[in-house]
Scaffold this active site. Structure first.
Site, PDB file in Angstrom:
ATOM      1  N   LYS A 164       4.906   6.432  12.855  1.00 57.87           N
ATOM      2  CA  LYS A 164       5.275   5.148  12.763  1.00 57.87           C
ATOM      3  C   LYS A 164       3.817   4.300  13.353  1.00 57.87           C
ATOM      4  O   LYS A 164       2.953   4.933  14.274  1.00 57.87           O
ATOM      5  CB  LYS A 164       6.250   4.709  13.621  1.00 57.87           C
ATOM      6  N   ASP A 194       3.976   4.866   8.471  1.00 65.06           N
ATOM      7  CA  ASP A 194       5.090   4.017   8.237  1.00 65.06           C
ATOM      8  C   ASP A 194       4.654   2.869   8.897  1.00 65.06           C
ATOM      9  O   ASP A 194       4.936   2.842  10.132  1.00 65.06           O
ATOM     10  CB  ASP A 194       6.272   4.812   8.296  1.00 65.06           C
ATOM     11  N   GLU A 220       4.271   3.936   4.213  1.00 58.45           N
ATOM     12  CA  GLU A 220       5.336   3.386   3.815  1.00 58.45           C
ATOM     13  C   GLU A 220       5.328   1.688   4.089  1.00 58.45           C
ATOM     14  O   GLU A 220       4.703   1.378   5.173  1.00 58.45           O
ATOM     15  CB  GLU A 220       6.578   3.910   4.558  1.00 58.45           C
ATOM     16  N   ASP A 245       9.821   1.048   0.882  1.00 57.98           N
ATOM     17  CA  ASP A 245      10.928   1.313   1.687  1.00 57.98           C
ATOM     18  C   ASP A 245      11.935   0.124   1.762  1.00 57.98           C
ATOM     19  O   ASP A 245      12.938  -0.007   0.839  1.00 57.98           O
ATOM     20  CB  ASP A 245      10.465   1.844   2.954  1.00 57.98           C
ATOM     21  N   LYS A 272      17.227   5.346   1.088  1.00 59.93           N
ATOM     22  CA  LYS A 272      18.105   5.603   2.334  1.00 59.93           C
ATOM     23  C   LYS A 272      19.578   5.242   1.860  1.00 59.93           C
ATOM     24  O   LYS A 272      19.808   4.198   1.724  1.00 59.93           O
ATOM     25  CB  LYS A 272      17.736   4.764   3.441  1.00 59.93           C
TER      26      LYS A 272
END
Length: 366
Positions: A164, A194, A220, A245, A272
């Site tokens: 992240k 991400d 992402e 995403d 997801k």
């Protein structure tokens, strides 16, 4: 007798604080679903409705009241479920603005149809023959904490790391990537990052150029969702391959999905199921992506092992060679014991292991 559905909330507690660009999580509530039929005693289908705070369309203060209405309607309709009418039931029963509810009910119905054995999707994975290659997730934290997480994931055999970025100082985040790259080249360790939409139109190009020096696989959601012209530009010119995403969340119409991907043409999309409205909707994204020659992988969204198991089994049916983003029960102190386990950076399912299911009565909630 027709099917009956009940639910109950369950609060999951993190072992450690989970840092994201939207804040720090210490706990998360899911609503667990159970479906039964008195004519099939012992057959119980389980699912999980797990809206993600700050991200899900159905992260709503009255989510439970709306879920209760859906369950009440379900129980009033004297339903029987078969593969041919599953989609019809879900379309008619669950409003589009409740994607995690649809995912949880879909999971429970699939589990029920397959005998209530926690195998909503059967494959070599659910039989224990194969594993799913995963990326190891590095949560946001201090510089030292993130480096510690990197070492831990490498020791567990992960060859793809996802970090992240966007919460701590960007230079420090680059230093962590530089440290990994100084020890492992791109042929040894694959790096994903991400941003969760943390970059701005003013700094996104300079930051992508800075990140490109670390031979990254992808980034992402570099900027916030909804900036379609900017995102289309980034997908075309970024020196780091862009993966969408959050951009996909809230798009439920098939034509809307196609139009979005056709306009943006990202190298990758990340799926997801809990946030997208379940497995039927996820399969639509995959079908469109395949037509447009867009690669994809599937990621869990902080579900308990009940939801994670269904997502992993669904993922395994595609035999996608890319590392998937499937977390495990290690995140929580009070997760349910399950046949899922990690070995050498892969997720496996041990079919003869015992499931631990909720030890309280579901009959209190209808």
């Amino acid at each position: 007798m027709p099917l009956k559905i009940v639910y109950k909330p369950y609060t999951l507690h993190f072992r450690k604080q989970a840092g994201t660009s939207r804040g720090v999580l210490t706990q998360k509530t899911s609503w667990l679903i159970k479906i039964t039929d008195t004519e099939k005693p012992g057959v119980e289908g389980y699912g999980e409705c797990g809206p993600l705070p700050g991200l899900s369309v159905d992260d709503l203060p009255d989510f439970e009241a709306q879920l209760a209405d859906v369950c009440e309607t379900f129980n009033d309709l004297d339903l029987d479920v078969f593969p041919f009418n599953l989609g019809i039931i879900l379309d008619q029963l669950v409003p589009q603005h409740l994607p995690s509810a649809r995912c949880g009910i879909e999971t429970a119905l699939l589990d029920f149809m397959n005998g209530g054995r926690r195998t909503p999707f059967k494959s070599a994975f659910s039989k224990g023959h194969t594993g799913i290659l995963m990326n190891g997730l590095i949560w946001m934290g201090s510089y030292d904490n993130m480096l510690e997480q990197v070492e831990e994931k490498l020791s567990q055999g992960f060859t793809t790391l996802k970090m992240k970025v966007g919460a701590i100082d960007f230079d420090k985040e680059c230093r962590i990537l530089e440290t990994v790259r100084s020890r492992f080249d791109k042929d040894s360790i694959t790096l994903r990052v991400d941003a969760n939409g943390a970059f701005t139109p003013e700094n996104v190009h300079s930051r992508l150029n800075a990140l490109a020096k670390f031979d990254l696989h992808s980034i992402e959601q570099p900027v916030k969702a909804g900036q379609h012209d900017l995102m289309a530009e980034l997908c075309g010119v970024s020196p780091v391959a862009v993966a969408l995403d959050e951009e996909l969340i809230g798009v439920f119409d098939y034509r809307g999905k196609f139009a979005l991907l056709k306009k943006l043409m990202p190298p990758f999309i990340i799926l997801k199921p809990t946030l997208l409205g379940g497995f039927g909707h996820t399969s639509e994204w995959i079908e469109i992506a395949n037509r447009l020659k867009i690669d994809w992988w599937i990621t869990s969204a902080l579900e308990s092992n009940i939801g994670l198991n269904a997502i992993a089994q669904y993922t395994a049916t595609f035999q996608n060679a890319l590392p998937q983003g499937l977390g495990t029960g290690q995140l929580y102190t009070n997760n349910f014991e399950s046949p899922l386990y990690i070995e050498n950076g892969h997720l496996y399912y041990q079919p003869d292991a015992v499931w631990e299911l909720p030890d309280y009565s579901f009959s209190e909630q209808v």
